[in-house]
Design an enzyme around this catalytic site. Structure first.
Site, PDB file in Angstrom:
ATOM      1  N   ASN A   9     -47.648  78.299  -6.337  1.00 37.08           N
ATOM      2  CA  ASN A   9     -48.105  78.470  -4.961  1.00 37.08           C
ATOM      3  C   ASN A   9     -47.087  79.373  -4.285  1.00 37.08           C
ATOM      4  OD1 ASN A   9     -48.856  78.295  -2.303  1.00 37.08           O
ATOM      5  ND2 ASN A   9     -48.369  76.101  -2.077  1.00 37.08           N
ATOM      6  N   TRP A  10     -47.482  80.620  -4.102  1.00 35.54           N
ATOM      7  CA  TRP A  10     -46.528  81.604  -3.572  1.00 35.54           C
ATOM      8  C   TRP A  10     -46.324  81.473  -2.075  1.00 35.54           C
ATOM      9  CZ3 TRP A  10     -46.442  87.085  -6.155  1.00 35.54           C
ATOM     10  CH2 TRP A  10     -46.245  86.939  -7.533  1.00 35.54           C
ATOM     11  N   LYS A  11     -47.220  80.699  -1.420  1.00 38.39           N
ATOM     12  CA  LYS A  11     -47.137  80.511   0.039  1.00 38.39           C
ATOM     13  C   LYS A  11     -47.115  81.879   0.734  1.00 38.39           C
ATOM     14  CE  LYS A  11     -45.052  76.094  -0.831  1.00 38.39           C
ATOM     15  NZ  LYS A  11     -44.277  74.971  -0.357  1.00 38.39           N
ATOM     16  N   HIS A  94     -53.548  72.050   1.353  1.00 37.08           N
ATOM     17  CA  HIS A  94     -52.093  71.927   1.184  1.00 37.08           C
ATOM     18  C   HIS A  94     -51.497  71.277   2.433  1.00 37.08           C
ATOM     19  CE1 HIS A  94     -47.880  72.971   0.781  1.00 37.08           C
ATOM     20  NE2 HIS A  94     -48.122  73.068  -0.519  1.00 37.08           N
ATOM     21  N   GLU A  96     -49.013  71.941   4.125  1.00 38.54           N
ATOM     22  CA  GLU A  96     -48.597  72.895   5.165  1.00 38.54           C
ATOM     23  C   GLU A  96     -49.793  73.330   6.013  1.00 38.54           C
ATOM     24  OE1 GLU A  96     -46.563  75.526   2.472  1.00 38.54           O
ATOM     25  OE2 GLU A  96     -45.026  73.991   2.199  1.00 38.54           O
ATOM     26  N   GLU A 166     -48.734  65.859  -4.042  1.00 37.03           N
ATOM     27  CA  GLU A 166     -47.491  66.448  -3.558  1.00 37.03           C
ATOM     28  C   GLU A 166     -46.918  65.611  -2.416  1.00 37.03           C
ATOM     29  OE1 GLU A 166     -47.402  70.970  -4.448  1.00 37.03           O
ATOM     30  OE2 GLU A 166     -48.473  70.668  -2.572  1.00 37.03           O
ATOM     31  N   GLY A 172     -40.301  71.630  -1.094  1.00 40.18           N
ATOM     32  CA  GLY A 172     -39.319  72.593  -0.597  1.00 40.18           C
ATOM     33  C   GLY A 172     -37.982  71.972  -0.223  1.00 40.18           C
ATOM     34  N   SER A 212     -40.880  70.400  -5.408  1.00 40.49           N
ATOM     35  CA  SER A 212     -39.584  70.721  -6.006  1.00 40.49           C
ATOM     36  C   SER A 212     -39.564  70.632  -7.532  1.00 40.49           C
ATOM     37  CB  SER A 212     -38.480  69.835  -5.402  1.00 40.49           C
ATOM     38  OG  SER A 212     -38.374  70.063  -4.010  1.00 40.49           O
ATOM     39  N   GLY A 233     -43.967  75.556  -5.993  1.00 43.96           N
ATOM     40  CA  GLY A 233     -43.723  76.495  -4.908  1.00 43.96           C
ATOM     41  C   GLY A 233     -42.549  77.402  -5.225  1.00 43.96           C
ATOM     42  N   GLY A 234     -41.388  77.066  -4.683  1.00 43.83           N
ATOM     43  CA  GLY A 234     -40.183  77.891  -4.798  1.00 43.83           C
ATOM     44  C   GLY A 234     -39.918  78.438  -6.199  1.00 43.83           C
TER      45      GLY A 234
HETATM   46  P1  PGA Z   1     -41.997  73.413  -3.852  1.00 44.76           P
HETATM   47  O1  PGA Z   1     -43.473  73.562  -3.230  1.00 44.76           O
HETATM   48  O2  PGA Z   1     -42.149  73.476  -5.344  1.00 44.76           O
HETATM   49  O3  PGA Z   1     -41.227  74.578  -3.292  1.00 44.76           O
HETATM   50  O4  PGA Z   1     -41.470  72.096  -3.394  1.00 44.76           O
HETATM   51  C1  PGA Z   1     -44.569  72.936  -3.813  1.00 44.76           C
HETATM   52  C2  PGA Z   1     -45.812  73.164  -2.999  1.00 44.76           C
HETATM   53  O5  PGA Z   1     -45.727  73.180  -1.763  1.00 44.76           O
HETATM   54  O6  PGA Z   1     -46.908  73.360  -3.556  1.00 44.76           O
END
Ligand code: PGA
Length: 248
Positions: A9-11, A94, A96, A166, A172, A212, A233-234
């Site tokens: 997930n590149w956000k 998601h 977010e 999640e 994050g 994470s 994500g990251g």
């Molecule tokens: P993260 O993000 O791996 O940076 O914690 C995961 C996500 O939000 O899908």
């Protein structure tokens, strides 16, 4: 045996030209015929990402989609815009988007239904806050999110869905859920699907853990009975993503 699926997930990261560069860099690292690999990138980068990923095992997905076919919805992306360029996966709900863009469970449900109508596989996100975990309502809360997300979704459709569990406190933050915590909730989600549908559907649906995930934690997480891969994500923006995909 369920096939593993590891999605990045590149956000809101990387411009279209940076996307092409990064995909070229990651392409050889994420090669693996035993795992479905998906890069969910910002809408403006989907087309260049598709071009860059050609001939590789990388599938390009979207991070969001609207639930109407077309019309006066400024700034939104319609499902047929995604399918027109070959998108097969979309992240829905998601945390977010729920937090910053006020997406409700009802919205999530409408988007899930719409994705299936267009043969796009939804990656349906769920997960509790730290307060909810401390209050001991994690499983109740996640079950409710899942039940609403799958309202009016048929068993045949649900079998092909992906759910991403999640925990919000792990996203994050570098604070990954313990393997036991992740497996406990993923198992509860599968049981919820079994209650709503049947055993076949519960056995077929794929459930990812996200929050994470790193090259260090992937192997243990992904080898749990009810964890079929990860939403990352990251670490999906780094060469480490290759290690996560090739966790074995
Ligand atoms: P993260 O993000 O791996 O940076 O914690 C995961 C996500 O939000 O899908």
């Amino acid at each position: 045996m369920r096939r593993k699926i590891v999605a990045g997930n590149w956000k809101m990261n990387k411009t279209p030209s940076e996307t092409v560069k990064l995909i070229n860099e990651l392409k050889p690292l994420v090669a693996n015929d035993d795992v479905d690999v998906v890069f969910c990138v910002p809408a403006i980068s989907i087309i260049p990402a598709m071009e860059a990923a050609k001939g590789s095992n990388i599938n390009i997905g979207a991070e969001n989609m609207y639930f109407e076919e077309s019309g006066a919805f400024t700034g939104e992306i319609a499902p047929n815009m995604l399918t027109d360029v070959g998108v097969k996966y979309v992240i829905i709900g998601h945390s977010e988007r729920r937090e910053y863009f006020a997406e409700t469970d009802e919205f999530v449900n409408k988007k899930v239904i719409k994705a299936f109508e267009h043969n796009i596989t939804p990656i349906v996100c769920c997960g509790e806050t730290l307060v909810q975990r401390e209050q001991g309502v994690t499983i109740d809360f996640v079950r409710q999110q899942i039940k609403i997300a799958f309202l009016n979704v048929t068993a045949e459709q649900a079998k092909t869905a992906v759910i991403a569990y999640e925990p919000i406190w792990a996203i994050g933050t570098g604070k990954v859920a313990t393997t036991e915590q992740a497996e406990e909730v993923c198992k509860a989600i599968r049981e919820c699907i079994e209650e709503v549908y049947d055993t076949d559907t519960a056995n077929a649906i794929r459930i990812q853990y996200g929050g994470s995930v790193s090259a260090d934690s992937a192997a243990e997480l992904f080898s749990q009975n009810n964890i079929d891969g990860g939403l990352v994500g990251g670490a999906s923006l780094k060469p480490d993503f290759g290690k996560i995909v090739n966790y074995k």
